[in-house]
Design a protein around this motif. Structure first.
Motif, PDB file in Angstrom:
ATOM      1  N   LYS A 134      44.394  77.303 -14.709  1.00 57.60           N
ATOM      2  CA  LYS A 134      45.012  78.044 -13.603  1.00 57.60           C
ATOM      3  C   LYS A 134      45.213  77.060 -12.449  1.00 57.60           C
ATOM      4  O   LYS A 134      44.246  76.650 -11.808  1.00 57.60           O
ATOM      5  CB  LYS A 134      44.123  79.215 -13.186  1.00 57.60           C
ATOM      6  CG  LYS A 134      43.877  80.226 -14.302  1.00 57.60           C
ATOM      7  CD  LYS A 134      42.805  81.237 -13.935  1.00 57.60           C
ATOM      8  CE  LYS A 134      43.251  82.176 -12.838  1.00 57.60           C
ATOM      9  NZ  LYS A 134      44.289  83.131 -13.291  1.00 57.60           N
ATOM     10  N   ASP A 135      46.438  76.686 -12.210  1.00 62.57           N
ATOM     11  CA  ASP A 135      46.767  75.700 -11.181  1.00 62.57           C
ATOM     12  C   ASP A 135      47.266  76.420  -9.930  1.00 62.57           C
ATOM     13  O   ASP A 135      48.217  77.207  -9.991  1.00 62.57           O
ATOM     14  CB  ASP A 135      47.844  74.751 -11.716  1.00 62.57           C
ATOM     15  CG  ASP A 135      48.176  73.638 -10.735  1.00 62.57           C
ATOM     16  OD1 ASP A 135      47.348  73.376  -9.843  1.00 62.57           O
ATOM     17  OD2 ASP A 135      49.258  73.035 -10.864  1.00 62.57           O
ATOM     18  N   ASN A 136      46.612  76.156  -8.804  1.00 57.62           N
ATOM     19  CA  ASN A 136      47.021  76.777  -7.543  1.00 57.62           C
ATOM     20  C   ASN A 136      48.236  76.038  -6.984  1.00 57.62           C
ATOM     21  O   ASN A 136      48.134  74.892  -6.545  1.00 57.62           O
ATOM     22  CB  ASN A 136      45.870  76.743  -6.542  1.00 57.62           C
ATOM     23  CG  ASN A 136      46.236  77.417  -5.228  1.00 57.62           C
ATOM     24  OD1 ASN A 136      47.218  78.155  -5.149  1.00 57.62           O
ATOM     25  ND2 ASN A 136      45.436  77.169  -4.201  1.00 57.62           N
ATOM     26  N   LEU A 137      49.369  76.695  -7.004  1.00 63.97           N
ATOM     27  CA  LEU A 137      50.603  76.060  -6.534  1.00 63.97           C
ATOM     28  C   LEU A 137      50.594  75.849  -5.023  1.00 63.97           C
ATOM     29  O   LEU A 137      51.380  75.048  -4.501  1.00 63.97           O
ATOM     30  CB  LEU A 137      51.808  76.916  -6.939  1.00 63.97           C
ATOM     31  CG  LEU A 137      51.983  77.133  -8.454  1.00 63.97           C
ATOM     32  CD1 LEU A 137      53.211  77.984  -8.728  1.00 63.97           C
ATOM     33  CD2 LEU A 137      52.082  75.803  -9.183  1.00 63.97           C
ATOM     34  N   ASN A 138      49.713  76.551  -4.333  1.00 61.49           N
ATOM     35  CA  ASN A 138      49.613  76.396  -2.872  1.00 61.49           C
ATOM     36  C   ASN A 138      48.360  75.614  -2.481  1.00 61.49           C
ATOM     37  O   ASN A 138      47.794  75.827  -1.411  1.00 61.49           O
ATOM     38  CB  ASN A 138      49.594  77.776  -2.196  1.00 61.49           C
ATOM     39  CG  ASN A 138      50.911  78.513  -2.370  1.00 61.49           C
ATOM     40  OD1 ASN A 138      51.961  77.889  -2.521  1.00 61.49           O
ATOM     41  ND2 ASN A 138      50.863  79.839  -2.354  1.00 61.49           N
ATOM     42  N   LYS A 139      47.943  74.705  -3.344  1.00 59.77           N
ATOM     43  CA  LYS A 139      46.687  73.989  -3.109  1.00 59.77           C
ATOM     44  C   LYS A 139      46.721  73.098  -1.876  1.00 59.77           C
ATOM     45  O   LYS A 139      45.674  72.743  -1.331  1.00 59.77           O
ATOM     46  CB  LYS A 139      46.330  73.145  -4.340  1.00 59.77           C
ATOM     47  CG  LYS A 139      47.313  72.029  -4.646  1.00 59.77           C
ATOM     48  CD  LYS A 139      46.821  71.099  -5.755  1.00 59.77           C
ATOM     49  CE  LYS A 139      46.782  71.754  -7.092  1.00 59.77           C
ATOM     50  NZ  LYS A 139      48.135  72.027  -7.643  1.00 59.77           N
ATOM     51  N   ASN A 140      47.916  72.725  -1.425  1.00 60.77           N
ATOM     52  CA  ASN A 140      48.027  71.833  -0.269  1.00 60.77           C
ATOM     53  C   ASN A 140      48.221  72.586   1.043  1.00 60.77           C
ATOM     54  O   ASN A 140      48.365  71.967   2.101  1.00 60.77           O
ATOM     55  CB  ASN A 140      49.188  70.856  -0.474  1.00 60.77           C
ATOM     56  CG  ASN A 140      48.947  69.925  -1.654  1.00 60.77           C
ATOM     57  OD1 ASN A 140      47.824  69.470  -1.859  1.00 60.77           O
ATOM     58  ND2 ASN A 140      49.991  69.664  -2.430  1.00 60.77           N
ATOM     59  N   ASP A 141      48.233  73.905   0.969  1.00 57.05           N
ATOM     60  CA  ASP A 141      48.406  74.716   2.181  1.00 57.05           C
ATOM     61  C   ASP A 141      47.052  75.223   2.659  1.00 57.05           C
ATOM     62  O   ASP A 141      46.174  75.543   1.868  1.00 57.05           O
ATOM     63  CB  ASP A 141      49.319  75.917   1.902  1.00 57.05           C
ATOM     64  CG  ASP A 141      50.716  75.480   1.482  1.00 57.05           C
ATOM     65  OD1 ASP A 141      51.083  74.334   1.802  1.00 57.05           O
ATOM     66  OD2 ASP A 141      51.408  76.273   0.827  1.00 57.05           O
TER      67      ASP A 141
ATOM     68  N   GLY B  49      47.081  77.048   6.051  1.00 52.29           N
ATOM     69  CA  GLY B  49      47.409  77.700   7.317  1.00 52.29           C
ATOM     70  C   GLY B  49      46.838  79.103   7.404  1.00 52.29           C
ATOM     71  O   GLY B  49      46.142  79.590   6.505  1.00 52.29           O
ATOM     72  N   ASP B  50      47.159  79.772   8.494  1.00 52.56           N
ATOM     73  CA  ASP B  50      46.644  81.126   8.720  1.00 52.56           C
ATOM     74  C   ASP B  50      47.164  82.110   7.683  1.00 52.56           C
ATOM     75  O   ASP B  50      46.486  83.082   7.342  1.00 52.56           O
ATOM     76  CB  ASP B  50      47.027  81.603  10.126  1.00 52.56           C
ATOM     77  CG  ASP B  50      46.352  80.778  11.211  1.00 52.56           C
ATOM     78  OD1 ASP B  50      45.285  80.193  10.909  1.00 52.56           O
ATOM     79  OD2 ASP B  50      46.888  80.720  12.329  1.00 52.56           O
ATOM     80  N   ASN B  51      48.363  81.877   7.196  1.00 53.57           N
ATOM     81  CA  ASN B  51      48.965  82.782   6.217  1.00 53.57           C
ATOM     82  C   ASN B  51      48.797  82.258   4.782  1.00 53.57           C
ATOM     83  O   ASN B  51      49.597  82.574   3.901  1.00 53.57           O
ATOM     84  CB  ASN B  51      50.455  82.966   6.530  1.00 53.57           C
ATOM     85  CG  ASN B  51      50.673  83.604   7.883  1.00 53.57           C
ATOM     86  OD1 ASN B  51      49.926  84.498   8.284  1.00 53.57           O
ATOM     87  ND2 ASN B  51      51.700  83.146   8.604  1.00 53.57           N
ATOM     88  N   TYR B  52      47.755  81.461   4.574  1.00 54.13           N
ATOM     89  CA  TYR B  52      47.538  80.854   3.263  1.00 54.13           C
ATOM     90  C   TYR B  52      47.340  81.919   2.193  1.00 54.13           C
ATOM     91  O   TYR B  52      46.652  82.919   2.405  1.00 54.13           O
ATOM     92  CB  TYR B  52      46.318  79.935   3.307  1.00 54.13           C
ATOM     93  CG  TYR B  52      45.891  79.454   1.943  1.00 54.13           C
ATOM     94  CD1 TYR B  52      46.599  78.457   1.288  1.00 54.13           C
ATOM     95  CD2 TYR B  52      44.803  80.033   1.297  1.00 54.13           C
ATOM     96  CE1 TYR B  52      46.225  78.034   0.035  1.00 54.13           C
ATOM     97  CE2 TYR B  52      44.417  79.610   0.046  1.00 54.13           C
ATOM     98  CZ  TYR B  52      45.132  78.613  -0.582  1.00 54.13           C
ATOM     99  OH  TYR B  52      44.763  78.198  -1.827  1.00 54.13           O
ATOM    100  N   GLU B  53      47.933  81.695   1.022  1.00 51.15           N
ATOM    101  CA  GLU B  53      47.819  82.625  -0.094  1.00 51.15           C
ATOM    102  C   GLU B  53      47.677  81.838  -1.400  1.00 51.15           C
ATOM    103  O   GLU B  53      48.437  80.897  -1.653  1.00 51.15           O
ATOM    104  CB  GLU B  53      49.060  83.518  -0.171  1.00 51.15           C
ATOM    105  CG  GLU B  53      49.020  84.530  -1.301  1.00 51.15           C
ATOM    106  CD  GLU B  53      50.277  85.380  -1.353  1.00 51.15           C
ATOM    107  OE1 GLU B  53      50.443  86.129  -2.330  1.00 51.15           O
ATOM    108  OE2 GLU B  53      51.095  85.280  -0.412  1.00 51.15           O
ATOM    109  N   VAL B  54      46.689  82.220  -2.209  1.00 53.98           N
ATOM    110  CA  VAL B  54      46.487  81.571  -3.505  1.00 53.98           C
ATOM    111  C   VAL B  54      47.564  82.043  -4.475  1.00 53.98           C
ATOM    112  O   VAL B  54      47.829  83.241  -4.600  1.00 53.98           O
ATOM    113  CB  VAL B  54      45.094  81.902  -4.078  1.00 53.98           C
ATOM    114  CG1 VAL B  54      44.931  81.292  -5.466  1.00 53.98           C
ATOM    115  CG2 VAL B  54      44.003  81.395  -3.155  1.00 53.98           C
ATOM    116  N   LYS B  55      48.193  81.092  -5.155  1.00 51.43           N
ATOM    117  CA  LYS B  55      49.218  81.422  -6.136  1.00 51.43           C
ATOM    118  C   LYS B  55      48.994  80.566  -7.378  1.00 51.43           C
ATOM    119  O   LYS B  55      49.284  79.375  -7.387  1.00 51.43           O
ATOM    120  CB  LYS B  55      50.619  81.172  -5.564  1.00 51.43           C
ATOM    121  CG  LYS B  55      51.744  81.606  -6.493  1.00 51.43           C
ATOM    122  CD  LYS B  55      53.101  81.378  -5.856  1.00 51.43           C
ATOM    123  CE  LYS B  55      54.226  81.838  -6.783  1.00 51.43           C
ATOM    124  NZ  LYS B  55      55.564  81.595  -6.165  1.00 51.43           N
TER     125      LYS B  55
END
Length: 261
Positions: free
Chosen positions: A218-225, A227-233
Motif C-alpha cells: 500500500k503506497d501512500n501517493l500523498n507521502k510528501n504532503d 499540510g493542514d488538509n493532508y489526506e492519506v491516499k
C-alpha cells in the motif's frame, strides 16, 4: 509277554522325560516374560525424558532470562504465555540473553552497556511437563544497540490468537513484525507486516501471507504532503511471491539482517 512289558515300560519312561523338558521350557519362557519389560513401557519412559517440569530448565548454560521493562515504542515483558497449538493449555515463550562479560562495553554517553545477544525458546505445555517446540539462542540483538541519531528498534514478543508475534517498533519511523505458527515440528513464518512512516505521515505498508504466497503493498501517493488538509491516499499493488518452503524460527540467524520486503 515279558518283552512287551519291558518295551512299554521304556516307552513310558521316555515320554515322561519329554513332558518334563516341555514343562521346564515353558516355565523358563514364563519367567522371561515376567522379568523382561514391554516395549510400550520403554517407549513411554523415553518420551517422558524429553520433557522438563520447569520452563527454566531449558535455559542453556551461559544464558539468563531477559525481562524487558518496555520502551518508547514497545511493551515490556515478564512472562510470555498463550496457547500455540490449540489444546487449551498455556504454552510458554522465554526470551534469553547471553552473559559473556566481554560483551559489556563502556559508552561515553550511556555508560556500561550489555551488548550480549538475545534468543528465544518456545515451549509447549503438556500438562505435567513442557516440551521444546523451537529454540534460537542468538537471533536477536541486544536491547542496548546504537540507534545513531534516533533510538534503535525495540523488540516486542507476544502470543495472540494461537500465533507467535515478533515485532519491532521504531517510533516515528514505523514498525514491522513477523507471525509464526507451530507446525511441522517448529515455529514457521507465515506472515510479515510492516508500516513505514515519516513522523505522522504514512509512507507505505507491506503485508505478506507466506501460506497463500500473496504480497500487498500500500503506497501512500500523498507521502510528501503534510499540510493542514493532508489526506492519506493509498495505491494497492498485489504480487505473487516465489517461495519453496516456509522459514523456520530455529533457522533464522539474525532478525536484523532479515529482509522480506
Amino acid at each position: 509277554m515279558k518283552k512287551i512289558f519291558i518295551f512299554l515300560t521304556v516307552a513310558f519312561a521316555l515320554q515322561s522325560c519329554k513332558n518334563e523338558k516341555q514343562k521346564s521350557t515353558e516355565s523358563k519362557n514364563t519367567e522371561n516374560q515376567k522379568t523382561q519389560p514391554s516395549k510400550t513401557s520403554v517407549n513411554q519412559s523415553s518420551q517422558s525424558i524429553e520433557g522438563k517440569k520447569n520452563p527454566n530448565d531449558f535455559i542453556p548454560e551461559g544464558y539468563v532470562i531477559n525481562k524487558y521493562g518496555g520502551g518508547i515504542s514497545a511493551e515490556g515483558w515478564d512472562e510470555i504465555k498463550g496457547d500455540l497449538n490449540k489444546d487449551g493449555l498455556e504454552d510458554v515463550v522465554l526470551i534469553i540473553k547471553g552473559t559473556d562479560k566481554n560483551k559489556i562495553i563502556q559508552d561515553e554517553d550511556r555508560g556500561a552497556l550489555d551488548r550480549n545477544r538475545r534468543g528465544i525458546i518456545v515451549l509447549l505445555n503438556k500438562g505435567n511437563y513442557y516440551e521444546l517446540a523451537s529454540k534460537n539462542y542468538n537471533c536477536f540483538s541486544s536491547e542496548n544497540e546504537d540507534g545513531g541519531a534516533y533510538f534503535a528498534p525495540e523488540l516486542n514478543v507476544s502470543i495472540e490468537k494461537g500465533s507467535l508475534h515478533i515485532n519491532y517498533g521504531h517510533g516515528r519511523y514505523g514498525n514491522w513484525g513477523y507471525t509464526f505458527r507451530y507446525q511441522n515440528g517448529d515455529m514457521e513464518l507465515i506472515g510479515y507486516d510492516s508500516y513505514s512512516s515519516n513522523g505522522p505521515v504514512p509512507q507505505y505498508e507491506v503485508s505478506i501471507n507466506f501460506l497463500t504466497k500473496k504480497k500487498l503493498t500500500k503506497d501512500n501517493l500523498n507521502k510528501n504532503d503534510d499540510g493542514d488538509n493532508y489526506e492519506v491516499k493509498y495505491k494497492d499493488t498485489w504480487e505473487t511471491i516465489k517461495l519453496n518452503k516456509l522459514m523456520k524460527l530455529s533457522e533464522i540467524k539474525d532478525f536484523d539482517e532479515l529482509e522480506l520486503n
